[in-house]
Design a protein around this motif. Structure first.
Motif, mmCIF file in Angstrom:
data_model
loop_
_atom_site.group_PDB
_atom_site.id
_atom_site.type_symbol
_atom_site.label_atom_id
_atom_site.label_comp_id
_atom_site.label_asym_id
_atom_site.label_seq_id
_atom_site.Cartn_x
_atom_site.Cartn_y
_atom_site.Cartn_z
ATOM 1 N N ALA A 779 -12.030 -21.184 -49.873
ATOM 2 C CA ALA A 779 -12.547 -22.121 -50.864
ATOM 3 C C ALA A 779 -13.453 -23.121 -50.169
ATOM 4 O O ALA A 779 -13.299 -23.409 -48.974
ATOM 5 C CB ALA A 779 -11.404 -22.844 -51.579
ATOM 6 N N VAL A 780 -14.427 -23.647 -50.920
ATOM 7 C CA VAL A 780 -15.327 -24.667 -50.370
ATOM 8 C C VAL A 780 -14.548 -25.946 -50.149
ATOM 9 O O VAL A 780 -13.799 -26.409 -51.018
ATOM 10 C CB VAL A 780 -16.514 -24.904 -51.315
ATOM 11 C CG1 VAL A 780 -17.393 -26.038 -50.803
ATOM 12 C CG2 VAL A 780 -17.328 -23.635 -51.476
ATOM 13 N N ASP A 781 -14.722 -26.547 -48.957
ATOM 14 C CA ASP A 781 -14.010 -27.761 -48.579
ATOM 15 C C ASP A 781 -14.949 -28.950 -48.759
ATOM 16 O O ASP A 781 -15.969 -29.060 -48.077
ATOM 17 C CB ASP A 781 -13.540 -27.661 -47.126
ATOM 18 C CG ASP A 781 -12.648 -28.825 -46.730
ATOM 19 O OD1 ASP A 781 -12.352 -29.665 -47.607
ATOM 20 O OD2 ASP A 781 -12.252 -28.910 -45.550
ATOM 21 N N ALA A 782 -14.597 -29.832 -49.693
ATOM 22 C CA ALA A 782 -15.411 -31.023 -49.931
ATOM 23 C C ALA A 782 -14.952 -32.210 -49.105
ATOM 24 O O ALA A 782 -15.644 -33.234 -49.060
ATOM 25 C CB ALA A 782 -15.394 -31.388 -51.417
ATOM 26 N N THR A 788 -20.232 -34.673 -49.007
ATOM 27 C CA THR A 788 -20.919 -33.472 -49.485
ATOM 28 C C THR A 788 -21.473 -33.745 -50.876
ATOM 29 O O THR A 788 -21.146 -34.746 -51.530
ATOM 30 C CB THR A 788 -19.967 -32.264 -49.545
ATOM 31 O OG1 THR A 788 -18.960 -32.511 -50.552
ATOM 32 C CG2 THR A 788 -19.291 -32.031 -48.204
ATOM 33 N N ASP A 789 -22.318 -32.822 -51.357
ATOM 34 C CA ASP A 789 -22.762 -32.906 -52.734
ATOM 35 C C ASP A 789 -21.761 -32.183 -53.630
ATOM 36 O O ASP A 789 -20.664 -31.801 -53.196
ATOM 37 C CB ASP A 789 -24.171 -32.346 -52.877
ATOM 38 C CG ASP A 789 -24.252 -30.865 -52.519
ATOM 39 O OD1 ASP A 789 -23.187 -30.243 -52.294
ATOM 40 O OD2 ASP A 789 -25.379 -30.322 -52.454
ATOM 41 N N LYS A 790 -22.138 -31.946 -54.872
ATOM 42 C CA LYS A 790 -21.199 -31.350 -55.814
ATOM 43 C C LYS A 790 -20.799 -29.937 -55.424
ATOM 44 O O LYS A 790 -19.702 -29.475 -55.754
ATOM 45 C CB LYS A 790 -21.821 -31.346 -57.216
ATOM 46 C CG LYS A 790 -22.052 -32.732 -57.785
ATOM 47 C CD LYS A 790 -22.642 -32.656 -59.189
ATOM 48 C CE LYS A 790 -22.864 -34.050 -59.778
ATOM 49 N NZ LYS A 790 -23.445 -34.002 -61.143
ATOM 50 N N GLU A 791 -21.672 -29.218 -54.735
ATOM 51 C CA GLU A 791 -21.375 -27.840 -54.337
ATOM 52 C C GLU A 791 -20.815 -27.749 -52.924
ATOM 53 O O GLU A 791 -20.631 -26.649 -52.405
ATOM 54 C CB GLU A 791 -22.636 -26.981 -54.433
ATOM 55 C CG GLU A 791 -23.169 -26.867 -55.861
ATOM 56 C CD GLU A 791 -24.422 -26.014 -55.923
ATOM 57 O OE1 GLU A 791 -24.944 -25.660 -54.836
ATOM 58 O OE2 GLU A 791 -24.866 -25.689 -57.040
ATOM 59 N N PHE A 803 -25.082 -34.470 -40.107
ATOM 60 C CA PHE A 803 -25.201 -34.034 -41.497
ATOM 61 C C PHE A 803 -24.740 -35.147 -42.430
ATOM 62 O O PHE A 803 -23.856 -35.941 -42.095
ATOM 63 C CB PHE A 803 -24.363 -32.768 -41.733
ATOM 64 C CG PHE A 803 -24.982 -31.526 -41.159
ATOM 65 C CD1 PHE A 803 -25.747 -30.686 -41.954
ATOM 66 C CD2 PHE A 803 -24.802 -31.190 -39.828
ATOM 67 C CE1 PHE A 803 -26.309 -29.543 -41.432
ATOM 68 C CE2 PHE A 803 -25.367 -30.048 -39.295
ATOM 69 C CZ PHE A 803 -26.126 -29.217 -40.109
ATOM 70 N N HIS A 804 -25.328 -35.184 -43.620
ATOM 71 C CA HIS A 804 -24.966 -36.155 -44.640
ATOM 72 C C HIS A 804 -24.841 -35.433 -45.981
ATOM 73 O O HIS A 804 -25.278 -34.292 -46.139
ATOM 74 C CB HIS A 804 -25.999 -37.288 -44.718
ATOM 75 C CG HIS A 804 -27.411 -36.806 -44.687
ATOM 76 N ND1 HIS A 804 -28.145 -36.714 -43.523
ATOM 77 C CD2 HIS A 804 -28.223 -36.357 -45.682
ATOM 78 C CE1 HIS A 804 -29.348 -36.253 -43.799
ATOM 79 N NE2 HIS A 804 -29.433 -36.012 -45.098
ATOM 80 N N GLY A 805 -24.265 -36.128 -46.946
ATOM 81 C CA GLY A 805 -23.898 -35.480 -48.201
ATOM 82 C C GLY A 805 -24.923 -35.536 -49.299
ATOM 83 O O GLY A 805 -24.625 -35.151 -50.430
ATOM 84 N N ARG A 816 -22.172 -25.839 -45.482
ATOM 85 C CA ARG A 816 -20.946 -26.234 -46.155
ATOM 86 C C ARG A 816 -19.775 -25.523 -45.508
ATOM 87 O O ARG A 816 -19.918 -24.426 -44.967
ATOM 88 C CB ARG A 816 -21.008 -25.934 -47.648
ATOM 89 C CG ARG A 816 -21.149 -24.478 -48.045
ATOM 90 C CD ARG A 816 -21.160 -24.345 -49.562
ATOM 91 N NE ARG A 816 -21.474 -22.995 -50.004
ATOM 92 C CZ ARG A 816 -21.580 -22.647 -51.285
ATOM 93 N NH1 ARG A 816 -21.391 -23.543 -52.236
ATOM 94 N NH2 ARG A 816 -21.879 -21.399 -51.618
ATOM 95 N N ARG A 817 -18.639 -26.179 -45.592
ATOM 96 C CA ARG A 817 -17.454 -25.676 -44.910
ATOM 97 C C ARG A 817 -16.538 -24.962 -45.886
ATOM 98 O O ARG A 817 -16.227 -25.476 -46.962
ATOM 99 C CB ARG A 817 -16.699 -26.833 -44.233
ATOM 100 C CG ARG A 817 -15.556 -26.388 -43.365
ATOM 101 C CD ARG A 817 -15.033 -27.529 -42.511
ATOM 102 N NE ARG A 817 -14.227 -28.470 -43.270
ATOM 103 C CZ ARG A 817 -13.623 -29.528 -42.731
ATOM 104 N NH1 ARG A 817 -13.774 -29.775 -41.430
ATOM 105 N NH2 ARG A 817 -12.908 -30.349 -43.481
ATOM 106 N N TRP A 818 -16.136 -23.770 -45.459
ATOM 107 C CA TRP A 818 -15.147 -22.996 -46.206
ATOM 108 C C TRP A 818 -13.822 -23.092 -45.464
ATOM 109 O O TRP A 818 -13.787 -23.044 -44.234
ATOM 110 C CB TRP A 818 -15.577 -21.536 -46.322
ATOM 111 C CG TRP A 818 -16.765 -21.325 -47.216
ATOM 112 C CD1 TRP A 818 -18.074 -21.575 -46.915
ATOM 113 C CD2 TRP A 818 -16.757 -20.836 -48.560
ATOM 114 N NE1 TRP A 818 -18.886 -21.278 -47.970
ATOM 115 C CE2 TRP A 818 -18.107 -20.801 -49.004
ATOM 116 C CE3 TRP A 818 -15.762 -20.406 -49.429
ATOM 117 C CZ2 TRP A 818 -18.466 -20.381 -50.276
ATOM 118 C CZ3 TRP A 818 -16.119 -19.967 -50.697
ATOM 119 C CH2 TRP A 818 -17.448 -19.956 -51.112
#
Length: 1070
Positions: A779-782, A788-791, A803-805, A816-818
């Motif tokens: 799953a995508v890790d927010a 992070t952004d919405k995705e 990196f920034h969101g 993005r991190r899974w």
């Protein structure tokens, strides 16, 4: 027999030749020449340079190589000018070749390369006609017609031949083959092969050259001739699949290796050297792909990716496919078939080998012998380096005389480890392990052992910094056979540089009062030398008990190499750690000794099941503890550590560990495992030990008096730990498609770890070890630092940067991190402290003689809240409740030192000091902001009795200067060192760290335990680092070690006593 050469290339691209009449390797005269591989034929050797160009070395000979250039001067008669070069429009060129179709003026002839030179100027060939004033003309009626030297009344055209010779000047040296112009050459090439000079339907008897491009295309070199050794151009040959490597034999055979591991055989008319078609042949191994192929006149040899050697039977010019595969002993990387079907090879140890006994009746030979020629100006030889030849030392031990085999007893209480069924057969050398042990003991009794891993001999060859490490060999131009008497192919006088003992039986006398027991089994060994891989081995643990109660144990690992049985051994009293490790999803563990710790080369073994691994670990640990006299649980002064795998390790310190002089070296420290699985452990000298799991659960150590035998471990309650595994999805923006998974050639993989250096996809990412099991899906890790952004995407200008969101106009990459969760279940002496999940914890360090009713315990929750544990004491280490301490932002690191000094780091890197903390006010009153080091953001700190150390985000270690009781916040930060990930400061202000790596050992996994030397009241920053065990250690805590070395009494004063000191008129010290 003529003198011929054997060619070889080392890993640095240096080219060497060895003469059949010589005894020493000779390096090419061109010291700047770097080749990747070579292929030799009769009188010549071709090579591929690191610049992707093709090179040629022609052997010197008495006859020089000369080539004749010729062109024809053509003229026509007309009534006005007689014979002139003004021709009709339909005529040939005024200067042309013999056919007249190609213009060839004199000035158009150039030397093909720098390897040629002109012997003279152009001159008329007088052999075409009789010498006359006009010189060499031939006459005819018209073009084209039969020319004759006689001029007739109807001779309207004439011609004469001009000749100029050029000579090849590069014999005996390496010359670059010029690029073909105007045709595009097949560069870059990745492989070439020379052959064909014994082709059955070829009258020229000169070799052909084949090449493979990096795109998998096959090319054939045209125009090779005794007078044109370089050839003239490349012709592409169609292949059904992409080719990785090929081999051309002296005769009609041509085999190619495909990228998928299968093989191709060239068939068709042998009168056409390129052939007409291809036939595919499967790899010898059903599940292992082929790695290399070599062919001769009627033989084919193949090496598979497990370095096994195979011979193809039934091969000849009429049946180039052959009929079947035969497995040959030996482990090789490259094989080459030379003249007379003789076979040469590069072994896994990067040594060169020759196949003995190859004849027409026995084409597969009988065995391998090393090519043991001299090197350089030294008379030392260069034998194959079968194993690592690092110097080894070990502590001498009194010899233990062993009883014969019939007196060996096995006490019933000790569990016997069964041999796994997958071994398939009894190991044939199991009846000689005790004799081998006797040889090892005798070698140890004679003095310090020269090989702590089973060395019986110390014959030392050339240093590895001087001797070549081979990567390629070519014997296509070396004329030897099975009966040749070559000095460097003598099997009876082969020197050795092997640091492992060969098997031999040693008899011994009978010794009353001694008992010996042995445990045997089968494991897998991660081989010590390169290329490393798993090898099935037999193991045995032998323990001898003397009548006086002394015990000695030796652990043996038996293996076979090149049909020779060998073993390595480790004395149990030299073992410093037994650590489970993560390697290729195996149930593996590493055995460390002092020397192997220094060399960063542990003995890594793997079992087939988790139970087998735990049985061996318990058995070996029991022997280590018994040898060192360690009983019961860990002491209050113990050092605690955890590995990146989650295993908990403990060391019992001695007074010499922190002594000012003769400090115990870190590589001599003995670490033992405590059952459990934690991310970090903290302790103090009153016996309190807290730990935090990977899921944030808090645990308290509840020791038992008995050692951790398997039966004892089963009585512990079952515990679980959960951790997250992460992979990163990377993308780059382009104007056509926006963000996509197509990056630049220099970018990181589109699926990678956090650093971007290792390719990791969701499909090939596994749990940390076989003991873990997945409990969720990807799953995508927010919840990522930086937001992070919405995705779930994070943005940056390029890889790698911060990196920034949120996306900006300058952000060209994103990631993005899974995440996926896995769980482990095990048993250990740990009691959970619910319900809050923690991210950091700290116990106040104190001296051994301290008495405290309540021990201050500070912690951080997984959300960054600051907590203080109430009621913690030696009688109740878990305490009673948590007290929340107010903050205006979340924290990520906290530490409490002597005199209730509490320091903390916020998640933004800011540093804070908690004021007015005391036993009466355990939570203190307020936070004081402490400036961070210039342009640095701190991530972790540790507070000792009088010192504060911190680590920043760039892995730099800092010390806080100016700490005093009246001003505990200090005045400034001083940089101490880099290469630090964690720091721990003890109650004696001793400093220990987890280093990112050990200098000079970049291949070792990050995480090494290190001790700061020279720390004292006058020099709290210390002087240097002492590197200890490493390779994947996560955390270390020295906050329980308050064991000070006893101080020597002061000598009595000499002379009369000094007068009393007065302060304000009052005598002091009287």
């Amino acid at each position: 027999m003529p003198i011929t050469l054997l060619w070889a290339v080392d890993v640095y691209g240096r080219v060497y030749s060895l003469s059949t009449a010589g005894q020493r390797w000779e390096r090419a005269d061109d010291l700047l020449l770097e080749l990747k591989r070579v292929t030799a034929g009769k009188g010549r050797c071709w090579g591929i340079g690191c610049d992707h160009h093709v090179y040629l070395n022609m052997m010197p000979s008495e006859t020089s190589i000369r080539y004749r250039e010729e062109t024809y001067e053509n003229q026509r008669w007309n009534p006005v000018d007689n014979f002139t070069d003004t021709l009709l429009p339909t005529d040939r060129w005024p200067w042309s070749d013999v056919t007249g179709m190609t213009p060839q003026p004199l000035h158009s002839f150039e030397l093909p390369s720098r390897s040629w030179e002109w012997e003279g100027d152009w001159y008329v060939d007088q052999s075409c006609g009789e010498p006359n004033p006009t010189g060499g003309w031939e006459y005819a009626v018209d073009f084209p017609a039969n020319f004759s030297p006689d001029k007739k009344w109807n001779s309207c055209v004439r011609r004469r031949r001009w000749i100029r010779y050029r000579r090849y000047t590069a014999q005996g040296s390496w010359a670059k083959i010029p690029l073909d112009y105007p045709r595009k050459p097949p560069l870059p090439l990745c492989d070439i092969s020379c052959g064909g000079w014994e082709m059955s339907d070829q009258s020229g008897r000169y070799p052909y050259l084949w090449g493979v491009s990096q795109q998998g295309e096959v090319w054939f070199r045209e125009g090779i001739h005794p007078r044109v050794p370089e050839g003239s151009g490349w012709e592409e040959v169609e292949v059904p699949k992409e080719v990785a490597q090929l081999s051309a034999g002296p005769g009609d055979l041509l085999w190619a290796l495909l990228w998928d591991g299968n093989l191709l055989v060239r068939t068709g008319s042998i009168s056409l050297p390129p052939g007409t078609s291809w036939v595919e042949v499967e790899s010898p191994g059903k599940e292992v792909e082929a790695l290399h192929v070599a062919v001769g006149v009627s033989v084919v040899w193949v090496v598979t990716k497990d370095y096994k050697v195979w011979f193809r039977r039934g091969v000849n010019s009429h049946n180039p496919r052959g009929s079947g595969w035969i497995s040959i002993g030996g482990e090789m990387m490259v094989v080459d078939v030379g003249l007379n079907e003789q076979v040469w090879a590069v072994g896994e140890d990067r040594g060169l080998y020759f196949r003995m006994g190859v004849t027409q009746s026995e084409p597969s030979g009988s065995g391998w012998i090393p090519v043991s020629a001299q090197w350089g100006n030294s008379k030392e030889v260069v034998p194959p380096s079968l194993v690592s030849d690092r110097d080894k030392t070990s502590t001498a031990q009194p010899p233990i005389t062993k009883v014969p085999q019939e007196e060996v007893t096995e006490p019933s209480p000790a569990p016997i480890l069964p041999t796994p069924e997958a071994a398939g057969h009894d190991v044939p050398w199991m009846n000689v392990d005790l004799e081998g042990a006797e040889a090892a003991r005798c070698a140890q009794a004679a003095g310090p052992s020269t090989g702590a891993l089973g060395t019986l001999g110390t014959s030392q060859g050339v240093g590895e910094e001087d001797a070549p490490v081979w990567t390629w060999i070519s014997g296509g131009g070396c004329d030897v056979d099975a009966s040749s008497q070559i000095s460097w192919l003598s099997p009876s006088d082969v020197p050795t540089r092997i640091n492992h003992a060969s098997f031999r039986v040693v008899t011994s006398s009978r010794c009353p009062g001694q008992s010996v027991w042995v445990r045997k089994g089968a494991l897998r060994w991660w081989r010590d030398w390169k290329p490393q891989r798993w090898v099935d081995v037999a193991v045995a643990l032998e323990q001898s008990s003397e009548s006086d109660g002394r015990k000695d144990s030796i652990f043996f690992v038996y293996y076979t190499q090149y049909d020779e049985k060998k073993y390595l051994h480790v004395f149990i009293h030299e073992v410093t750690a037994l650590v489970p490790v993560v390697m290729d999803c195996h149930y593996a563990f590493a055995v460390y000794t002092t020397q192997r710790t220094k060399q960063r080369w542990p003995l890594v073994l793997a079992a087939q099941t988790e139970k087998d691994m735990n049985d061996w670990l318990c058995l070996l640990t029991d022997c280590c503890l018994e040898c060192r006299g360690i009983t019961g649980p860990s002491s209050r002064q113990a050092l605690w550590a955890t590995t990146s795998k989650g295993d908990v390790m403990v060391h019992e310190p001695s007074f010499s560990l922190e002594a000012a002089a003769h400090t115990l070296a870190c590589d001599l420290m003995f670490w033992r495992q405590v059952p459990g699985h934690l991310r970090c452990v903290e302790s103090n000298s009153l016996g309190l030990v807290w730990g935090i799991g990977w899921d944030g659960a808090a645990w308290v150590y509840t020791p038992r008096k008995k050692p951790f035998f398997p039966a004892v471990i089963l009585t512990f309650p079952s515990r679980t730990d959960v951790r997250s595994v992460h992979v990163y999805e990377n993308q780059r923006w382009n104007p056509m498609t926006g963000y996509a998974d197509k990056g630049l050639p220099t970018d990181r993989p589109m699926w990678s770890d956090e650093s971007g250096l290792k390719e990791c996809s969701k499909g090939n990412t596994h749990p940390p070890s076989p003991q873990w099991s997945w409990v969720s899906e990807w799953a995508v890790d927010a919840n990522v630092p930086g937001g992070t952004d919405k995705e779930g995407w994070q943005y940056a200008a390029d890889f790698p940067t911060t990196f920034h969101g949120h996306k900006t106009m300058k952000d060209f990459v994103r990631r993005r991190r899974w995440t996926r969760k896995c769980k482990i279940t095990l048993r250990g002496p740990w009691q959970q402290v619910p319900p809050i999940r923690l991210s950091d914890i700290s116990l106040m360090p104190c001296l051994a003689q301290s008495r405290m009713e309540q021990v201050p315990v500070w912690a951080l929750s997984d959300k960054g809240d600051v907590l203080c544990r109430l009621g913690a004491s030696p009688q109740n280490p878990a305490g009673s409740s948590w007290l929340h301490v107010g903050t205006d932002q979340p924290f990520k690191s906290i530490s409490i030192g002597g005199a209730n000094q509490v320091w903390a780091i916020a998640k933004d890197g800011a540093v804070f000091y908690r004021g007015s903390v005391s036993p009466q006010s355990p939570a203190g009153e307020c936070w004081y902001h402490i400036p961070s080091p210039p342009r640095q953001s701190l991530r972790q700190l540790s507070v000792g009795r009088t010192s504060v150390f911190a680590v920043d985000e760039n892995s730099n270690l800092w010390i806080r200067q100016g700490l005093t009781p009246s001003y505990p916040q200090g005045s400034a930060w001083e940089l101490i060192s880099n290469n630090v990930t964690k720091v721990s400061v003890g109650p004696l202000d001793q400093v220990w760290i987890i280093a990112e790596g050990v200098p000079g050992f970049s291949a070792e996994s990050p995480g090494a335990v290190c001790h700061r030397l020279g720390v004292g009241p006058m020099q709290p920053q210390g002087q240097s680092w002492d590197y200890g065990i490493g390779g994947g250690w996560e955390h270390v805590s020295v906050r329980g070690n308050s064991a000070e070395a006893p101080r020597a009494p002061l000598p009595p004063p000499v002379g009369p006593p000094p007068p009393p000191t007065q302060v304000n008129g009052t005598a002091v010290g009287v």
